[in-house]
Scaffold this motif. Structure first.
Motif, PDB file in Angstrom:
ATOM      1  N   PHE A  13       0.595  -1.077  -0.019  1.00 48.72           N
ATOM      2  CA  PHE A  13       0.140   0.018   0.207  1.00 48.72           C
ATOM      3  C   PHE A  13       0.816   1.258   0.040  1.00 48.72           C
ATOM      4  CE2 PHE A  13      -4.158  -2.188   2.016  1.00 48.72           C
ATOM      5  CZ  PHE A  13      -4.553  -1.982   0.649  1.00 48.72           C
ATOM      6  N   ASN A  42      -0.331   5.687  -0.177  1.00 49.15           N
ATOM      7  CA  ASN A  42      -1.560   6.590   0.079  1.00 49.15           C
ATOM      8  C   ASN A  42      -1.265   7.875  -0.367  1.00 49.15           C
ATOM      9  OD1 ASN A  42      -2.903   4.428   1.826  1.00 49.15           O
ATOM     10  ND2 ASN A  42      -0.775   4.711   2.838  1.00 49.15           N
ATOM     11  N   LEU A  98      -9.103   1.554   1.015  1.00 47.86           N
ATOM     12  CA  LEU A  98      -8.103   0.862   1.904  1.00 47.86           C
ATOM     13  C   LEU A  98      -6.655   1.755   1.653  1.00 47.86           C
ATOM     14  CD1 LEU A  98      -8.794  -2.955   2.380  1.00 47.86           C
ATOM     15  CD2 LEU A  98      -9.432  -1.051   3.859  1.00 47.86           C
ATOM     16  N   GLY A  99      -6.466   1.730   0.623  1.00 50.62           N
ATOM     17  CA  GLY A  99      -5.097   2.219   0.176  1.00 50.62           C
ATOM     18  C   GLY A  99      -4.996   2.077  -1.363  1.00 50.62           C
ATOM     19  N   SER A 105      -1.749   0.690   5.595  1.00 55.63           N
ATOM     20  CA  SER A 105      -3.119   1.281   4.945  1.00 55.63           C
ATOM     21  C   SER A 105      -3.452   2.542   6.048  1.00 55.63           C
ATOM     22  CB  SER A 105      -4.347   0.089   5.330  1.00 55.63           C
ATOM     23  OG  SER A 105      -5.595   0.287   4.860  1.00 55.63           O
TER      24      SER A 105
END
Length: 481
Positions: free
Chosen positions: A6, A8, A91-92, A65
């Motif tokens: 992940f 972001n 979630l990401g 996340s």
């Protein structure tokens, strides 16, 4: 080793664009469907299925996340309103080994600050529908969101009746939409629009950073993507059903599979959505609507196109006004290809128009008519009503494709790439969903397997080429997703 890789980047934007939120834990999560093909495409390896279920049900937050609900607005059936992820939680952004970036979103994982009066939950059947339809669209070669998993939550969802709850994991290159820009304009200002535009260009179209006018270049690029998407829909007989601006993806992907369906009998006015009472989003009106949506998007970019409002309006209007000519050209190329014509000649447009008139007049199936031209032997005798005009048209068409470079064989190869033999016909979609909802997935899986090769005729497909008489004429889809 973490399941997801992940990142972001969306959190680099002003926090006006999102709210941090945690998914609702599911009391008794169980994996119902897992898309193993998509797992490979995303370079995901699951060593512990329980861990995957935990993450995709909202019961555990994976490393790196940072779950959020995105803010956006939108014109719904032409009326502007403030919206946002009411039951979707990002979630990401998962990075593949080749550094491709995909949003991983849970749909039905509970309330967010944008839920309004909703419970943020989802039921099993609509989530199975999105899984089936999005994978069918992917295999038909249409840019689309995809579905990674469906998990039953073990809790009831209250609608008209009590239903079993579920969470779907949706995967997209991003969830940036026309409505995201509308939110930035109406609930922010020029700096928020600039921030979002720069982020969008860097994420999806970095080559536009070198453009003399990045905002105008972005408008042109996305308009082209949207035209290609709608041409693809018209090629396969797909009706989205709810083409609001919040469902118009900036990267040009189909998403939100609520009141969508496939047209059987050819009629440009076909509508299957229970909420589209005036035919705004009818099959043949989809080009007009995407142009309208792009016009709303252009309005959000005006201040970035040129500081002089009059000049900005002139430049944006010029781009939007070019839509009809460019789209029409793309549509003709697609329709010619459906008939096996790669080098159009004068009179070919009459050939297309006459076929469409005959199909509409005799109420012929859109998909099957094009398949019949190439493979009449797979249909039962007398299945197609061949009047004198249609027989004459077929002779004209056969004479025409002989003139193509490579002749009839080349034309047939082109037709094969353009015309699916198998589409997810509404009758069989409902049959698959109804049985799966009762925990019998045999038909669902066999149908989904056939939909993996929609352009290749297999003998077992034959029963799926027809639907019971009058089924589509009474068919309605709903905003269940």
């Amino acid at each position: 080793m973490p399941i997801f890789n992940f990142d972001n980047s969306y959190l680099q934007l002003s926090d006006k664009f999102y709210r941090e939120v945690k998914p609702n834990p599911a009391p008794h999560p169980e994996l119902l469907l897992l898309n193993k093909d998509l797992m490979k495409d995303l370079d995901l390896e699951v060593l512990d299925e329980n861990e995957l279920v935990k993450i995709l049900s909202g019961n555990g937050i994976v490393e790196d996340s940072q779950p959020i609900a995105q803010a956006y607005a939108g014109h719904q059936f032409g009326h502007f309103t403030m919206l946002g992820d009411g039951r979707a939680i990002l979630l990401g952004e998962h990075l593949t080994e080749s550094n491709l970036r995909f949003d991983i979103q849970l749909k039905g994982a509970g309330q967010t600050p944008f839920s309004r009066r909703g419970d943020g939950k989802a039921a099993v059947k609509p989530m199975l529908r999105e899984f089936l339809m999005s994978e069918a669209m992917h295999n038909l070669g249409v840019p689309t969101s995809r579905s990674l998993a469906v998990i039953i939550t073990g809790e009831p969802v209250y609608r008209e009746t009590v239903l079993d709850g579920a969470v779907l994991t949706r995967v997209m290159s991003s969830h940036i939409r026309v409505g995201t820009f509308e939110f930035a304009r109406y609930f922010g200002g020029i700096e928020e629009v600039r921030e979002l535009m720069n982020y969008t260009i860097n994420r999806h179209f970095p080559e536009l950073n070198d453009a003399q006018n990045p905002a105008l270049a972005l408008l042109e690029k996305v308009m082209d993507l949207q035209m290609d998407l709608i041409v693809n829909w018209l090629r396969i007989g797909f009706i989205h059903g709810v083409m609001n601006t919040d469902n118009t993806s900036i990267p040009g992907e189909t998403f939100d599979y609520g009141p969508c369906a496939f047209m059987g009998i050819y009629n440009p006015e076909t509508v299957f959505s229970s909420i589209d009472r005036d035919g705004r989003y009818a099959f043949g009106n989809q080009p007009n609507i995407i142009k309208w949506n792009l016009s709303r998007w252009a309005e959000t970019l005006l201040s970035l196109i040129d500081p002089d409002e009059k000049k900005a309006i002139e430049l944006a209007t010029e781009k939007i006004n070019s839509f009809d000519e460019i789209f029409t050209q793309k549509w003709w190329e697609m329709m010619f290809a459906k008939l096996g014509i790669s080098n159009p000649k004068p009179g070919d447009d009459d050939l297309v128009n006459e076929l469409l008139r005959l199909m509409e007049l005799h109420q012929k199936d859109y998909t099957n008519t094009f398949t019949y031209l190439r493979m009449p032997e797979i249909f039962d005798e007398n299945q197609f009503f061949l009047d004198e005009k249609f027989e004459a048209w077929i002779q004209k068409w056969k004479s025409r494709i002989k003139l193509e470079n490579g002749g009839t064989n080349f034309a047939f190869e082109l037709m094969k790439k353009q015309n699916p033999v198998l589409i997810p016909r509404n009758y069989y979609v409902e049959k698959a969903l109804d049985e799966a909802e009762k925990s019998d997935f045999l038909f669902f899986h066999s149908f989904l397997d056939l939909l993996k090769t929609p352009y290749e005729f297999l003998p077992e497909m034959k029963e799926f080429l027809q639907t019971p008489d009058e089924f589509d004429s009474n068919y309605m889809t709903f905003c269940g997703t």
